[in-house]
Design a protein around this motif. Structure first.
Motif, PDB file in Angstrom:
ATOM      1  N   HIS B 126     -27.308 -34.026 -37.237  1.00 39.75           N
ATOM      2  CA  HIS B 126     -25.880 -33.824 -36.989  1.00 39.75           C
ATOM      3  C   HIS B 126     -25.558 -34.427 -35.624  1.00 39.75           C
ATOM      4  O   HIS B 126     -26.183 -34.058 -34.631  1.00 39.75           O
ATOM      5  CB  HIS B 126     -25.594 -32.316 -37.012  1.00 39.75           C
ATOM      6  CG  HIS B 126     -24.164 -31.951 -36.769  1.00 39.75           C
ATOM      7  ND1 HIS B 126     -23.259 -31.809 -37.792  1.00 39.75           N
ATOM      8  CD2 HIS B 126     -23.485 -31.688 -35.632  1.00 39.75           C
ATOM      9  CE1 HIS B 126     -22.081 -31.475 -37.296  1.00 39.75           C
ATOM     10  NE2 HIS B 126     -22.186 -31.393 -35.985  1.00 39.75           N
ATOM     11  N   CYS B 128     -22.825 -34.928 -32.721  1.00 33.09           N
ATOM     12  CA  CYS B 128     -21.531 -34.508 -32.189  1.00 33.09           C
ATOM     13  C   CYS B 128     -20.914 -35.665 -31.407  1.00 33.09           C
ATOM     14  O   CYS B 128     -21.617 -36.443 -30.774  1.00 33.09           O
ATOM     15  CB  CYS B 128     -21.686 -33.303 -31.270  1.00 33.09           C
ATOM     16  SG  CYS B 128     -20.111 -32.728 -30.609  1.00 33.09           S
ATOM     17  N   SER B 133     -27.295 -34.160 -30.544  1.00 36.68           N
ATOM     18  CA  SER B 133     -27.679 -34.175 -31.954  1.00 36.68           C
ATOM     19  C   SER B 133     -28.506 -32.941 -32.270  1.00 36.68           C
ATOM     20  O   SER B 133     -29.174 -32.397 -31.387  1.00 36.68           O
ATOM     21  CB  SER B 133     -28.529 -35.404 -32.292  1.00 36.68           C
ATOM     22  OG  SER B 133     -27.915 -36.585 -31.853  1.00 36.68           O
ATOM     23  N   ARG B 213     -20.656 -31.844 -45.509  1.00 32.49           N
ATOM     24  CA  ARG B 213     -21.632 -32.670 -44.813  1.00 32.49           C
ATOM     25  C   ARG B 213     -21.329 -34.117 -45.176  1.00 32.49           C
ATOM     26  O   ARG B 213     -21.269 -34.462 -46.362  1.00 32.49           O
ATOM     27  CB  ARG B 213     -23.077 -32.339 -45.247  1.00 32.49           C
ATOM     28  CG  ARG B 213     -23.572 -30.965 -44.859  1.00 32.49           C
ATOM     29  CD  ARG B 213     -23.568 -30.708 -43.388  1.00 32.49           C
ATOM     30  NE  ARG B 213     -24.236 -31.759 -42.630  1.00 32.49           N
ATOM     31  CZ  ARG B 213     -24.141 -31.884 -41.309  1.00 32.49           C
ATOM     32  NH1 ARG B 213     -23.411 -31.023 -40.606  1.00 32.49           N
ATOM     33  NH2 ARG B 213     -24.771 -32.851 -40.693  1.00 32.49           N
ATOM     34  N   GLU B 215     -22.999 -37.367 -43.828  1.00 33.82           N
ATOM     35  CA  GLU B 215     -24.098 -37.626 -42.881  1.00 33.82           C
ATOM     36  C   GLU B 215     -23.997 -38.934 -42.121  1.00 33.82           C
ATOM     37  O   GLU B 215     -24.730 -39.145 -41.176  1.00 33.82           O
ATOM     38  CB  GLU B 215     -25.444 -37.552 -43.613  1.00 33.82           C
ATOM     39  CG  GLU B 215     -25.664 -36.228 -44.354  1.00 33.82           C
ATOM     40  CD  GLU B 215     -25.805 -35.036 -43.418  1.00 33.82           C
ATOM     41  OE1 GLU B 215     -25.783 -35.228 -42.190  1.00 33.82           O
ATOM     42  OE2 GLU B 215     -25.945 -33.905 -43.942  1.00 33.82           O
ATOM     43  N   GLY B 219     -19.669 -35.205 -36.170  1.00 32.79           N
ATOM     44  CA  GLY B 219     -19.464 -33.812 -36.543  1.00 32.79           C
ATOM     45  C   GLY B 219     -18.032 -33.434 -36.880  1.00 32.79           C
ATOM     46  O   GLY B 219     -17.800 -32.661 -37.814  1.00 32.79           O
ATOM     47  N   GLN B 222     -16.725 -33.435 -40.407  1.00 30.38           N
ATOM     48  CA  GLN B 222     -17.414 -32.598 -41.387  1.00 30.38           C
ATOM     49  C   GLN B 222     -16.903 -31.163 -41.285  1.00 30.38           C
ATOM     50  O   GLN B 222     -17.581 -30.291 -40.724  1.00 30.38           O
ATOM     51  CB  GLN B 222     -18.923 -32.661 -41.150  1.00 30.38           C
ATOM     52  CG  GLN B 222     -19.422 -34.098 -41.054  1.00 30.38           C
ATOM     53  CD  GLN B 222     -20.905 -34.205 -40.808  1.00 30.38           C
ATOM     54  OE1 GLN B 222     -21.686 -33.478 -41.391  1.00 30.38           O
ATOM     55  NE2 GLN B 222     -21.288 -35.092 -39.926  1.00 30.38           N
TER      56      GLN B 222
END
Lengths: 288, 257
Positions: B126, B128, B133, B213, B215, B219, B222
């Motif tokens: 993830h 941001c 991460s 999510r 990917e 962030g 999501q």
């Protein structure tokens, strides 16, 4: 009055007291690319520091190990929530950097900020805007760099002027001593770059510039999907971010030394040659 | 002496120029013509990344050993509304996810409906927008399955996600977090309606009962606490018109970098 007039003539390379001649040093593609680069690097560094301030800590690996950053700029607050101290943590060791790193003044009040307002673009903490500046000038840097590399290779500028020769390498120790004494090549020797200069330019062009672009792209989740090899090369997104940061400060270091050398070896002659192309060579002069 | 004056002048000129540049940059950041150019750069980045990544390339997946001991929660940590609290108490038994807009077959799905779809589990990173991460294992229903069941109309271009977390600043009319993805990203094999993190049902701080999510995106693209999906051809009439809560605050709509 006489001094000023003489100074002006010297600056313009018009004095007749010493034998000299104009030498066309920089072709227009080099000059144009140089100044676009200069603007890009200033904007990229300062907007990059603003982006960094959104999470002023660096890590190694894929994810962030929040407990163990390799570098962190933190602010400490007192019981009533006022920022009182800025601390830089390097590999777990604290250094008090109040006023500059971790905490610095915003409108007279000490505030939590990684890098201070005067070093960031925009000056205010504004991640969304800093990102837009950063990506716009990153594109400009890459397009300009593409053009400069194409020109450099095709015109043989790199091969002729930048590739260190055997003689350059052999003279390197003497070159280092001369630079340390602030003695710079003059006369005919100033017609080409010296060994240290060539190495510095090659380091920036062929190592630092590609590295900072590649590590920048590695931070993009979409680019990681397109080119997962980037993560393998740099050891994960957070390591790439740390390398990107180190590259940025290497550029700053290069910039400081570069400006110092420009000033010490003749500000106006150097500036003129990078603006108009013309550089004055003084035969047997005291400085070129 | 002349040399010294000259150096002093150069120093002052550089200091003056940098001050001008700094305040100039700040002024430029407020000027619509300039921010419009910056907006065009976003389109350029989007187009370029689309060429390189295409619709199908997968975000890197990791192993169990890479999972962060504590997944950092960010943004809203608890919607806190009476309505949401009641859903927490009833374990989201009455939570519905509506799929509407430019679809042939509007849907209203319960969490059981979502869990009945063939799940996908992925260990991903993830990222941001702030720069950090975190790696976690997500389980959820591929959004592509839900969209396929709803049958998008040909003119549908974006999926807009409506969320239960209020983002109202005092004095403003009530509004909630929302986000949007282009349909190719919404239908990407790793784009999930995720209801499990690291094998556990999603906690409130992570967006219970279900979050998106995506990917290959940052962030903020999501969203958590998702209760509605609307397919649209453009989002100019939704919220502030920029396609998402953070976009309305000035962040770029394209969140792939």
């Amino acid at each position: 009055m006489r001094d000023i007039a003489e100074g002006a003539r010297t600056a313009l390379g018009l004095t007749t007291t010493k034998p000299h001649y104009f030498f066309f040093r920089h072709k227009w593609p080099v000059r144009v690319c140089h100044w676009i680069n200069a603007i890009c690097l200033a904007v990229l560094l300062m907007s990059g520091l603003n982006i960094f301030n959104a999470h002023p800590a660096l890590y190694l690996g894929s994810g962030s190990n929040f407990e163990h950053p390799v570098l962190a700029l933190n602010a400490m607050t007192d019981d009533s929530g006022n920022v009182v101290k800025g601390t830089t943590w390097i590999a777990g060791k604290p250094v008090n950097t109040t006023g500059v790193l971790g905490a610095s003044r915003v409108d007279g009040e000490l505030a939590a900020r990684g890098f201070p307002s005067w070093a960031t673009l925009p000056g205010a903490q504004w991640l969304a805007m800093a990102r837009q500046w950063h990506f716009a000038f990153a594109w400009l840097l890459v397009i300009n760099g593409f053009f400069f590399f194409a020109y450099g290779f095709l015109s043989r500028h790199f091969a002729r002027d930048l590739a260190p020769t055997k003689a350059d390498i052999q003279h390197l120790p003497r070159e280092i001593v001369d630079h340390a004494r602030l003695k710079f090549p003059h006369g005919e020797e100033a017609r080409h770059y010296n060994g240290l200069q060539k190495l510095a330019y090659c380091f920036v062009l062929f190592l630092l510039a590609p590295l900072i672009v590649a590590t920048g792209l590695t931070m993009s989740p979409t680019m990681d999907a397109a080119f997962p090899i980037l993560l393998w090369i740099f050891g994960g997104r957070q390591t790439a971010r740390t390398i990107h940061f180190i590259c940025a400060f290497s550029f700053l270091g290069f910039f400081i030394v570069h400006i110092a050398m420009v000033v010490l070896s003749g500000t106006w002659n150097n500036l003129r040659s990078m603006i108009t192309g013309w550089y004055v060579i003084r035969k047997g002069g005291d400085h070129g | 002496m002349a040399e010294q004056n000259r150096r002093g002048f150069v120093g002052r000129a550089v200091a003056g120029a940098s001050t001008l540049m700094l305040s100039g940059c700040y002024d430029l950041s407020q000027k619509p013509w300039f921010t419009n150019i910056l907006g065009k750069v976003e389109d350029l980045t989007h187009a370029a990344q689309h060429i390189f990544a295409g619709p199908h390339t997968l975000a890197p997946e990791f192993t169990k050993a890479d999972i962060a001991p504590m997944f950092r929660a960010n943004g809203t940590l608890d919607p806190g509304t009476d309505d949401y609290k009641a859903h927490v108490v009833s374990n989201f038994r009455n939570w519905r996810i509506t799929v509407k807009g430019l679809v042939e077959n509007p849907l209203s799905l319960s969490m059981d409906d979502i869990r009945a779809l063939p799940p996908r589990t992925q260990i991903t990173r993830h990222d941001c927008v702030e720069g950090w991460s975190c790696i976690g294992e997500w389980t959820g229903a591929p959004l592509a399955l839900v969209l396929a069941a709803a049958k998008p109309k040909p003119e549908a271009r974006y999926a807009v996600f409506y969320c239960a977390d209020p983002m109202t600043v005092e004095g403003d009319p009530e509004h909630f977090y929302y986000e949007s993805l282009e349909l190719s990203e919404a239908g990407h094999p790793q784009t999930l309606l995720a209801y499990r993190l690291n094998g556990e049902p999603l906690g409130v701080e992570h967006g219970a009962p279900v979050r998106i999510r995506a990917e290959r995106q940052l962030g903020y693209k999501q969203p958590k606490y998702v209760h509605g999906i609307e397919l649209v051809s453009d989002f100019s009439k939704i919220g502030g018109g920029k396609g998402g809560y953070w976009e309305d605050q000035g962040y770029t709509w394209y969140g792939g970098i």
